[in-house]
Enzyme design. Structure first.
Site, short mmCIF file in Angstrom:
data_model
loop_
_atom_site.label_atom_id
_atom_site.label_comp_id
_atom_site.label_asym_id
_atom_site.label_seq_id
_atom_site.Cartn_x
_atom_site.Cartn_y
_atom_site.Cartn_z
N SER A 108 0.96 -1.21 0.14
CA SER A 108 -0.06 0.34 0.07
C SER A 108 0.87 1.41 0.13
O SER A 108 1.51 1.48 -0.91
CB SER A 108 -1.00 -0.10 1.18
OG SER A 108 -1.99 1.08 0.80
N ASP A 163 -9.53 -4.40 -4.80
CA ASP A 163 -8.88 -3.48 -3.86
C ASP A 163 -9.82 -2.05 -4.07
O ASP A 163 -9.94 -1.56 -5.13
CB ASP A 163 -7.67 -3.12 -4.47
CG ASP A 163 -6.72 -2.21 -3.51
OD1 ASP A 163 -7.55 -1.56 -2.66
OD2 ASP A 163 -5.63 -2.24 -3.44
N HIS A 177 -7.52 -5.27 -1.09
CA HIS A 177 -6.10 -4.58 -0.60
C HIS A 177 -5.46 -5.01 0.33
O HIS A 177 -4.26 -5.08 0.47
CB HIS A 177 -6.71 -3.12 -0.07
CG HIS A 177 -5.67 -2.24 0.26
ND1 HIS A 177 -4.85 -1.53 -0.77
CD2 HIS A 177 -5.17 -1.65 1.33
CE1 HIS A 177 -3.93 -0.87 -0.28
NE2 HIS A 177 -4.09 -0.80 1.13
#
Ligand code: 9J3
Ligand code: ZN
Length: 311
Positions: free
Chosen positions: A180, A226, A258
């Protein structure tokens, strides 16, 4: 499974002094012939290329890179945040054996609000294939991607210059990964340090959508489900903006969110290992897993990239 140190089979030695002299003359003659043969074939199509000095471990197989652990037994040492500057400490995973010389190394950043434990599974998974892996904590859990990029580089500097395992690392063979905002940080790190040999951002997040400055071979991993870093506004434009002349790839996980990089994931591990081996170790034995491009499957929504690789 045990590590596979390079070994040679001991040759039985002739018992007598005369026999040893004879064997020595024969060996000398053989070496001379080999040298001449070598000269005549140098550069020819059948020439055996110089052995790759960075190659580690046995010939790879699909089962081997999909397995929970690779051929090297792994040790772990933790690094206190109080002992370092520029990042938040973390855990170093490394092949226990010193019989295979030095290894390439990878620093891995967690995402927003995450700690090293959120990406710790990658430590032993990648280290057991023959890398020193540093899963780091950031200075604060809310640090942004640019800061995470600087912290990844500070962690690599600590790893190669000051850590207890610095002697086990080839400091010219380094890579970055992250989840991320840590994946966004991996892009930042590669942009600012072109000497990095590989980058693998995992469901990366960044406000900067364009990365034409990157010259490090980069595998971007997105997830079709995601909703925090949607691939359409993160992973896909990141991939598309990398130079088309670069060795680059885009792996979109099928039926994944995600947070896929936060737990053991065979598809992430398999292609991360192949990418790191191929570009940190220059190990072309792993090209077979990357080219021709992997086909869509139960775990792969989509895969894009250039083949064959050029670096
Ligand atoms: O590191 C991440 O999980 C980035 C995604 C995120 O929380 O963005 C909102 C600020
Ligand atoms: Zn940009």
């Amino acid at each position: 499974m045990q590590q596979h140190p390079h070994s040679s089979t001991a040759r039985p030695r002739p018992a007598t002094r005369a026999a040893r002299r004879g064997a020595g003359r024969l060996a000398g003659a053989a070496a001379a012939i080999a040298a001449v043969v070598g000269l005549t074939t140098l550069g020819g199509p059948g020439a055996h290329a110089a052995e790759n000095p960075y190659e580690r471990g046995p010939a790879p197989t699909t089962a081997g890179i999909e397995a929970a652990r690779g051929p090297y037994a792994v040790s772990e040492t933790t690094v206190s945040s109080l002992a370092v500057t520029g990042f938040g400490g973390g855990a170093i995973y490394y092949p226990t054996s010193t019989a295979d010389g030095t290894f390439g190394a990878v620093a891995v950043s967690p995402g927003y609000t995450g700690t090293q434990s959120s990406i710790a599974w990658l430590g032993p998974r990648l280290a057991s294939q023959g890398f020193v892996v540093f899963t780091i904590d950031t200075l604060t859990t809310v640090d942004q991607p640019d800061s995470r990029g600087r912290q990844l580089l500070a962690a690599l500097d600590y790893l190669t210059e000051r850590s207890s395992v610095r002697g086990r690392i080839d400091s010219s063979r380094l890579g970055v990964m992250g989840h991320s905002m840590g994946g966004g940080g991996s892009l930042e790190a590669a942009k600012s340090r072109p000497s990095l040999q590989a980058a693998v951002p995992l469901t990366p997040w960044n406000l900067d959508k364009t990365w034409p400055e990157i010259s490090t071979p980069t595998l971007i991993v997105g997830a079709d489900g995601d909703s925090i870093a949607p691939v359409a506004s993160h992973a896909e434009p990141f991939y598309s903006s990398l130079p088309s002349s670069l060795d680059r790839a885009y792996l979109e996980l099928n039926n994944a969110t995600h947070f896929a990089p936060n737990t053991s994931n065979t598809t992430i591990a398999k292609y991360s290992i192949a990418w790191l081996k191929r570009f940190i170790d220059n190990d072309t034995r792993y090209e077979q897993f990357l080219c021709p491009l992997p086909r869509p499957s139960l775990t792969i929504e989509e895969y894009r990239g250039n083949c064959p690789h050029t670096s």
